[in-house]
Enzyme design. Structure first.
Site, PDB file in Angstrom:
ATOM      1  CG  ASP A  32      54.205  14.131  60.872  1.00  0.00           C
ATOM      2  OD1 ASP A  32      53.594  13.859  61.914  1.00  0.00           O
ATOM      3  OD2 ASP A  32      54.859  13.304  60.222  1.00  0.00           O
ATOM      4  CE  LYS A  54      57.884  12.707  67.267  1.00  0.00           C
ATOM      5  NZ  LYS A  54      56.629  12.252  66.659  1.00  0.00           N
ATOM      6  CG  MET A 169      64.682  15.092  60.297  1.00  0.00           C
ATOM      7  SD  MET A 169      63.719  13.766  61.044  1.00  0.00           S
ATOM      8  CE  MET A 169      64.680  12.321  60.554  1.00  0.00           C
TER       9      MET A 169
END
Length: 521
Positions: A32, A54, A169
């Site tokens: 990631d 992401k 997040m």
């Protein structure tokens, strides 16, 4: 076999030993977006590296596609490490990936990681629990799906929970998070904090009452990655005051490095010991000429030489590697004496079982040549195995002394921007920023070839915040002279031509600047 490995909260030092060991031996890495590039430096050079991360505003792969990649790599016979920030099971979708592996009968193992939900607040001085204040903590995702409203319908219920709330997040949803917690019954003056780049050297924290935290974040320009903490413990600041700690003279300074991977690894370690934030910006690739006709002829004629001169650790390493690979016996060197330009080159020579017969007090080509000229005779035959474009001072002095030598190109170095190298090595998007692009206070050069490669790269470096400009640092006079040839004056030249001398020169400059700043205040 697939290993789902937690990378921890960001600081590579907070990764588990088991995770690091698996990275150093894997055949494929699926990773990631990582807070530090150091994780990628641990994997073997032949490892296949696939970026699936992401980032805000950019999704590289959908989860089903990631699952398919893991299955395909494992079924091809590779040992795969699936590297995730934090812990694989804390909003890391590790469970979904395991289900895909199980469906294909692929063996797997999970390696826990230090979750950012606890580590990041802790490094900001915020305990998620504290006796008499918070008896529980809740970890909540601030992003459940794409679109304007990513929070679940029942989100207001979190406003009535006791203890500390930690949102991962969720920075883009901060206004909605604050508003809906207050709607759910949480007092507007409840302490809140937002921590940017937690556990990393440039970590920042802002604190404010829940009703005003978004305005505070906007005012400070806080960006991702960031963690939101809400609850009474968010007002705590359990960090030792800087006056009580020794951060080193380079704490907060950002330093970009130009050099070979071997050199910048050693330099970077030494600079970090002094508190600096380091980033390689241009990697010098070493290209061996050991199999070229001139060097092969020198190997065949080793019996004719009485002295072998090395001007770098790279030269030592490549010379002996070719001997090993070609099956040559080290006893061919039994009659030869060795001269090295400095202690780093001497240590590399010792790694192959030989000790230098001569090393100058000053680690430069001129001192090496003058020292040899004083002890060698016209009956000696010298082999100089070094880099293309090496200093002409060395051979000029030997020639003036009437000494016989063969100056042969053993290798050459070429520079490549680290960003370009990473894109060539991985499938990571080209728009991923390097830390150095945020500005550096110093750029270090270890060779004239590094200077030439940097100047020809056209790289435009942002100035550092601590110095107000980017200061150019050279390891010695020859390197500084190369800058001068291009009309540029080196800001700092190390007094001694090795890594510790380079670090000391930067530290002295930083201390001087800090003293000037204090005096002006």
């Amino acid at each position: 076999m697939v290993y789902l490995v937690g990378a921890g909260p960001g600081d590579p030092a907070l990764m588990t030993l088991k995770g690091q060991a698996l990275l150093s031996s894997c055949g494929a890495l699926v990773y990631d977006h990582l807070a530090s590039r150091q994780f990628l430096e641990w994997v073997p050079s032949a490892c296949r590296k696939i970026y699936v991360g992401k980032q805000a505003g950019h999704h590289s792969m959908k989860q089903d596609e990631i699952n398919a990649v893991l299955v395909e790599l494992a079924l091809s016979g590779l040992t795969v490490v699936r590297l995730k920030g934090g812990d694989p099971f804390v909003f890391g979708r590790g469970g979904e990936e395991i289900q895909a592996l199980e469906a294909h009968g692929i063996p797997y193992e999970t390696v826990p990681g230090v979750t950012s939900a606890i580590a990041v607040p802790e490094c900001a001085g915020i305990p998620v629990t504290h006796r008499g204040v918070s008896r529980s903590f809740h970890v909540i995702t601030g992003h459940t799906r794409d679109g304007e409203d990513c929070l679940p319908p029942e989100f207001e219920t979190y406003g009535s929970l006791p203890g500390t709330l930690v949102f991962l997040m969720g920075l883009g949803q901060l206004p909605a998070i604050a508003a809906r917690l207050i709607e759910g019954g949480m007092a507007p003056d409840t302490p809140a904090a937002v921590i940017e780049k937690g556990t990393l050297p440039d970590q920042r924290t802002v604190r404010a009452p829940l009703s005003g935290i978004y305005a505070k974040v906007m005012e400070a320009g806080i960006g991702t990655p960031a963690i939101i903490v809400v609850g009474e413990t968010a007002s705590f600041d359990m960090k030792c005051d800087m006056k009580c700690r020794s951060f080193g003279p380079l704490a907060g300074y950002r330093i970009g490095m130009v050099g070979t991977r071997h050199f910048t690894d050693s330099l970077g370690h030494a600079l970090k010991q002094e508190g600096a934030v380091v980033s390689p910006i241009l990697e010098m690739k070493v290209i061996s000429h050991a199999k070229c006709p001139a060097m092969q002829e020198a190997y065949r004629n080793l019996a004719a030489y009485t002295w072998l001169i090395f001007t770098s650790a790279n030269g030592v390493r490549l010379f002996f590697q070719e001997m090993q690979q070609s099956g040559m016996d080290y006893r061919l060197l039994g009659h030869i004496k060795f001269a090295v330009i400095g202690d780093g080159t001497g240590r590399e020579l010792a790694n192959f079982g030989f000790h230098a017969d001569y090393m100058p007090d000053s680690f430069c080509a001129e001192a090496l040549a003058r020292g040899l000229a004083s002890i060698l005779t016209d009956s000696d035959r010298i082999l100089i195995a070094r880099s293309k474009g090496g200093s002409p001072v060395l051979t000029s002095i030997l020639e003036t002394a009437g000494l016989v030598y063969d100056d042969i190109v053993l290798y050459q170095v070429e520079g490549r921007l680290v960003r370009e190298q990473r894109q060539a090595d991985t499938e990571e998007p080209g728009d991923a920023k390097l830390p150095v692009e945020e500005g550096v206070d110093y750029i270090t050069f270890a060779s004239a070839s590094g200077v030439r490669a940097y100047l020809s790269s056209g790289l435009n470096i942002n100035p550092g915040q601590r110095t107000g400009k980017t200061r150019l640092v050279c390891i010695g006079d020859i390197t500084a002279g190369e800058l001068k040839k291009h009309g540029i004056k080196a800001d700092i030249t190390a007094g001694t031509y090795h890594i510790q001398g380079l670090v000391q020169a930067i530290a002295d400059d930083a201390i001087s600047r800090e003293a000037e700043g204090s005096a002006s205040v």
